[in-house]
Scaffold this active site. Structure first.
Site, short mmCIF file in Angstrom:
data_model
loop_
_atom_site.label_atom_id
_atom_site.label_comp_id
_atom_site.label_asym_id
_atom_site.label_seq_id
_atom_site.Cartn_x
_atom_site.Cartn_y
_atom_site.Cartn_z
N VAL A 100 52.03 43.51 33.96
CA VAL A 100 51.68 43.18 32.58
C VAL A 100 52.96 42.92 31.81
O VAL A 100 54.01 43.51 32.10
CB VAL A 100 50.86 44.32 31.92
CG1 VAL A 100 50.43 43.93 30.50
CG2 VAL A 100 49.65 44.66 32.77
N GLU A 101 52.91 42.06 30.81
CA GLU A 101 54.09 41.62 30.08
C GLU A 101 54.88 42.75 29.42
O GLU A 101 56.07 42.62 29.16
CB GLU A 101 53.69 40.60 29.01
CG GLU A 101 52.77 41.14 27.94
CD GLU A 101 52.04 40.05 27.19
OE1 GLU A 101 52.13 40.03 25.96
OE2 GLU A 101 51.38 39.21 27.85
N SER A 102 54.23 43.87 29.18
CA SER A 102 54.90 45.00 28.55
C SER A 102 55.93 45.65 29.46
O SER A 102 56.75 46.45 29.00
CB SER A 102 53.87 46.05 28.12
OG SER A 102 53.07 46.42 29.23
#
Length: 530
Positions: A327-329
């Site tokens: 995930v981009e986080s």
């Protein structure tokens, strides 16, 4: 030795001066400094200051009611430079009603702007954003009429004969961050936060401009109690520390719960018992989307349909060990949470900084990304950022889709109240959506189809009843669902006549059944249902 002041939330709010630039760090409600944000709101409503602030933040930082939603007051914020507003209706309303100036930039580029600003570089240079609404030759990232005639905060420059976007610096006057513990010298740790985020680079950028750094923590501990390697921000870089007085409400790990160590990496819990999500139009779209996967690939999921259904589908189909979901986080593996808790994962294998994650996306490029979409036009351009006057913003969408090897957009065929039923005979459209999503021209270019073809990217647009593949001539209809009428359910629901594949396949009916549909065999290269 220089040490920060230990102050109340109200005293911290008083440190923010009128007409200055405020930067906040967080994603959804993760790492939101609720005590300080509430104090800023209360001070403005009760006494007037601070007013006329510019708000700079990389990610969406709300759960629809808290987080930066506390700052959504006319006069308090007069300019926003942000990555995403999708979970913050108050700011989306202010943008659509032209109550402030609004700029939207790609989330990953904003996260890495902190490095460029800290290093005194002449802006952040990148090819990300070219050909999209962020390009100053198109819209310059300006999201409403009030901003149209305002200054450009991006430009296009040529280096060694190639075009690049130049993301100009935004001097930070006050930075608000969040940690778990602070010692008496102001050293900050973040061990119970569910994301690493870009805390330290933002601190370095703020210090470069002489800005103040304010940190909210759960608790103060004695000097020397924190392990040196556990310190995220050295105390000499912190100006003020606020101890949260109501951590259950104002220092939550995420919107839906106060603290769960399996989301911040302290423990791991088994994922095998995760219940399958019910069959729905969103699950059907997600199932068809993941049929494009291959073994041992790295995949990314974006907000909306992908984040809400793809993780659970992979678990139900028992293929979690065959792919790596990130995930981009900065999350690697585990089971991603959805909705207002986007960006965190139960029992992840790794948590890395948010800004470093985008180096991977921009540099190597992800194998597959699954993204939500609002519209697609006859050239394969996709709009995922603005519908009508409602501007959710790009988030990491532009960064990730610009460099991914395979992009799979997940969308219902029409929007606004669509209803469908599924059985072994295929799909039945009970109620058509109020508006079309396959349009002559998208309202805003979030994804440039021609540029995607030029860079050799594979792009699919997956819906519950049809699948399109992007080619140099435009989107081609390659598949439709059993039970649909080509004229009534597909062609009549589009604003343009699509190109047709020489042989249009029929979507396997297995994805319309309640039980697992055999994804493992597909990933391993075997035929579905055989």
């Amino acid at each position: 030795m220089r040490k920060p002041k230990f102050v109340s939330a109200e005293e911290a709010a008083a440190m923010i001066l009128d007409g200055t630039t405020l930067c906040t760090i967080g994603m959804t409600l993760v790492s939101a400094s609720e005590s300080i944000l509430k104090a800023v709101e209360n001070r403005f409503l009760e006494t007037g200051p601070p007013k006329n602030l510019t708000l700079f933040h990389t990610c969406g930082q709300s759960d629809r009611k808290d987080g930066i939603a506390h700052l959504a007051h006319e006069g308090l914020i007069t300019k926003v430079i942000r990555g995403h507003w999708g979970l913050c209706p108050p700011f989306m309303k202010m943008i659509s009603e032209n109550m402030l100036e609004a700029y939207n930039l790609p989330q990953g580029q904003m996260a890495n702007m902190f490095h460029s600003m800290a290093l005194r570089e002449p802006g952040k240079l990148s090819k990300i954003g070219l050909g999209t609404f962020v390009d100053p030759r198109i819209e310059g990232g300006k999201m409403n009429e009030k901003t149209r005639d305002k200054e450009d905060i991006v430009s296009v420059v040529t280096v060694d004969g190639e075009e690049y976007m130049q993301y100009k610096e935004v001097p930070i006057d006050t930075l608000i961050i969040r940690g778990t513990y602070a010692d008496e010298a102001g050293n900050i740790t973040t061990e119970e936060e569910a994301m690493v985020l870009e805390v330290l680079p933002a601190v370095m950028a703020a210090k470069r401009f002489g800005g103040k750094v304010i940190c909210q923590v759960k608790q103060i501990v004695k000097s020397g109690a924190l392990g040196a390697k556990e310190v995220t921000v050295p105390g000499i870089l912190v100006d003020a520390v606020v101890v949260c007085q109501d951590p259950v409400n104002d220092h939550r790990q995420t919107s839906s719960w106060y603290y769960d160590p399996s989301y911040s990496g302290q423990v791991k819990t088994p994922l095998k018992g995760t219940a399958a999500i019910p069959l729905s139009i969103r699950k059907v779209i997600g199932r068809r989307a993941v049929m494009e996967l291959k073994k041992d690939v790295v995949i990314n999921v974006g907000t909306g349909i992908p984040n809400d259904v793809i993780g659970p589908i992979l678990a139900e189909e028992k293929v979690q060990e065959d792919v790596m979901l990130i995930v981009e986080s900065g999350i690697y593996g585990g089971m991603p949470a959805g909705g207002i808790d986007f960006g965190i994962s139960c029992s992840p294998e790794a948590l890395i900084p948010h800004d470093r994650q985008f180096e991977y996306y921009t540099g190597a490029g992800i194998d597959f990304t699954f993204m939500g979409a609002g519209e697609m036009d006859r050239e394969g351009n996709v709009n995922a950022t603005k519908m009508g006057t409602v501007a959710a913003g790009a988030g990491g969408f532009i960064d990730i889709t610009s460099t991914a090897k395979n992009v799979v957009f997940c969308s219902t065929f029409t929007g606004g109240g669509i209803q469908a039923e599924f059985d072994e005979a295929g799909i039945h459209i009970v109620k058509e959506g109020r508006f079309k999503k396959l349009v002559k021209k998208v309202q805003q270019i979030s994804y440039n189809g021609k540029m995607a073809v030029a860079r050799g990217q594979n792009m699919f647009f997956v819906t519950e009843r049809a699948v399109f593949k992007l080619t140099e001539k435009g989107p081609v209809l390659i598949e439709f669902a059993k039970g649909t009428d080509m004229e009534k359910d597909i062609l009549a629901q589009m604003e343009f006549k699509p190109l047709m594949a020489d042989e249009i396949r029929e979507t396997p009916v297995e994805i319309y059944k309640e039980k697992a549909f055999g994804l493992k065999k597909i990933i391993e290269g075997q035929e579905l249902g055989l």
